[in-house]
Design a protein around this motif. Structure first.
Motif, short mmCIF file in Angstrom:
data_model
loop_
_atom_site.label_atom_id
_atom_site.label_comp_id
_atom_site.label_asym_id
_atom_site.label_seq_id
_atom_site.Cartn_x
_atom_site.Cartn_y
_atom_site.Cartn_z
N ALA A 1 -95.71 -79.93 24.94
CA ALA A 1 -94.92 -78.74 25.24
C ALA A 1 -95.15 -78.28 26.67
N TYR B 1 -89.88 -76.45 27.36
CA TYR B 1 -89.11 -75.65 26.42
C TYR B 1 -88.70 -74.34 27.08
N LEU C 1 -87.86 -79.40 23.90
CA LEU C 1 -88.62 -79.26 22.66
C LEU C 1 -87.70 -78.95 21.48
N ALA D 1 -96.60 -79.99 18.24
CA ALA D 1 -96.53 -79.84 19.69
C ALA D 1 -97.93 -79.73 20.27
N TYR E 1 -90.86 -72.42 17.86
CA TYR E 1 -90.62 -73.79 17.38
C TYR E 1 -91.35 -74.13 16.09
#
Length: 493
Positions: free
Chosen positions: A121, A130, A149, A165, A239
């Motif tokens: 990430a 992201y 992401l 992640a 996420y």
């Protein structure tokens, strides 16, 4: 302090105050290891970011390019010019990801036999892959201008893969410290993204290479720690990764209260989602039984009763893509998967895509070769548990980090066990030419149960066996031609 960071810290404290898990080791120790994780055994790591643009040395190019005397420093000047005129951030517009297709990536990873996937990430370079409300230095706003992401998560879940992640932001505090030692354009910065604080205490390469005590005992600033906590919790909220993997520097003593806060926040959030999650850590960053222990490029000698993990890479020399990566033989990787699982571990295997979003043919070949073996022998890996002993044989595993290529080849006497009642799986790591296998662990003096039947997975051959006090001996008359491990499925009672 950034107002958005302050708001997030308040939110974190509120969740912990109202939640089941508190930010202390006693409470966090009660969080169970996810059942899905115990069963999955094999996942894929993905190191992909701005560092794949220079594609030189390894993923530490952004640090090493600012350390005088390194090959990266010289390469940078010769290729891109003086650092003050072309710094690391100038690679960001070159990171276009023009051929990136998340669906294609996840189909390949599914074919590898992996059950979970772990894209990076944010690496030490301070560039988020992201979309973030806490920083504009991310792939959604710069470079590809895509939420990488989010695309990977959507495609992973479409393929039935568990989405995870990794976060490496902790090291951003000092990662660019070498830039203070010369006219780099960064020598006088206080805080500047993506370069962080470029803390001078960690500006020498040997400080990191030797993992000295100073790098663990000299505290990070409160501003960096607050920012780290807010970013990691934002990552969790946006996420919902089922594992968050942390790199080594969170072991620094100043992180301890923040590690507890993150775990309490993440574990409480998981209860709200109705999901099982986990945290990966190295060394002694987290207290035993509060998270899942991880060994970088290494293994353990014996069974660890609580689930653990190896993170390693397809390439021997780098986690990210470089133009001269030295790739491992997939046979060796399969042997390592078997050894790790026999000791109650999982393997997280890394690939490094090119900056344009393509995955190399070498990476693909390794992943598909592993998948072919797992398609036949996966029942000896997935959903299994360890047996009363991990195995037998003369080849010693050197325990600890960075030992993944530091061993002699496995022999036909090296056997590893896994178990799902009523079957014991015995993977022979190198099949003997004469077709005869001796298993000392199943002699009558050692194992008091009965051996009723033996099958050989993937081969239509008969396995005759005899047993005495010292050993179980299996004899296969038909030749088995395999450079990969061969699995004996043994019915025991």
């Amino acid at each position: 302090m950034n107002n958005k960071v302050a708001e997030y810290l308040e939110k974190i404290n509120n969740v912990i105050e109202k939640g089941h898990y508190k930010d202390d080791w006693e409470s966090l120790q009660t969080y169970p290891v996810p059942k899905w994780y115990k069963n999955a055994k094999f996942g894929i790591f993905i190191h992909w970011g701005v560092y794949s643009v220079p594609a030189f040395g390894n993923e530490w190019y952004p640090r090493n390019m600012y350390i005088q005397g390194t090959k990266e420093y010289e390469h940078h000047i010769n290729t891109y010019g003086a650092h003050k005129d072309f710094g690391y951030a100038d690679f960001i517009p070159m990171f276009k990801a023009e051929h990136f297709n998340a669906d294609d990536w996840m189909k390949l990873i599914k074919a590898s036999g992996a059950k979970y996937v772990m894209p990076v990430a944010e690496h030490h370079d301070g560039f988020q892959m992201y979309d973030s409300a806490l920083s504009d230095w991310n792939a959604a706003k710069m470079g590809p201008k895509r939420d990488i992401l989010d695309e990977l998560k959507t495609s992973a879940e479409k393929e039935g893969l568990v989405f995870c992640a990794s976060d490496h932001r902790a090291e951003n505090y000092w990662f660019f410290g070498g830039a203070r030692d010369f006219n780099s354009g960064l020598e006088d910065i206080e805080f500047q993204e993506p370069y962080g604080y470029a803390h001078p205490d960690y500006s020498k390469a040997e400080t990191v290479d030797t993992i000295s005590n100073d790098i663990y005992s000299t505290p990070a600033s409160k501003e960096h720690l607050d920012n780290w906590l807010a970013r990691t919790c934002e990552l969790v909220d946006k996420y919902q990764p089922k594992v968050v993997w942390f790199d080594w520097w969170i072991q620094n003593i100043s992180f301890k209260p923040y590690l507890k806060k993150f775990a309490a926040y993440y574990y409480n959030r998981s209860l709200e989602w109705g999901e099982e999650v986990a945290i990966n850590y190295k060394f002694d960053a987290y207290a035993y039984q509060t998270a899942v222990f991880d060994v970088e490029r290494g293994q353990l000698k014996n069974i660890r009763p609580r689930l653990w993990q190896t993170d390693t890479a397809v390439a021997k020399n780098s986690w990210g893509y470089t133009e001269n990566n030295d790739f491992k033989n997939p046979v060796d990787i399969v042997c390592d998967i078997i050894d790790i699982v026999s000791k109650n571990g999982c393997m997280l295997l890394n690939i490094g895509p090119k900056s344009d979003g393509t995955i190399t043919d070498e990476d693909k070949e390794v992943l598909l070769s592993i998948g072919k073996w797992l398609n036949i022998n996966g029942e000896s890996i997935y959903d299994t548990t360890f047996w009363q002993t991990y195995g037998e044989g003369p080849t010693e595993i050197k325990e600890g980090a960075f030992t993944d290529i530091d061993r002699a080849p496995f022999t036909s006497e090296d056997i590893r066990f896994t178990y799902i009642a009523p079957y014991l799986y015995a993977n022979v790591l190198k099949w003997p030419k004469d077709g005869e296998v001796t298993i000392n662990s199943l002699g009558e003096n050692t194992f008091r149960g009965a051996v009723k039947e033996i099958q050989i997975l993937g081969f239509d051959v008969a396995a005759a066996f005899t047993r005495n006090k010292e050993a179980l001996t299996i004899k296969v008359q038909d030749p088995i031609d395999s450079e990969y491990p061969v699995c004996l499925k043994i019915l025991i009672d």
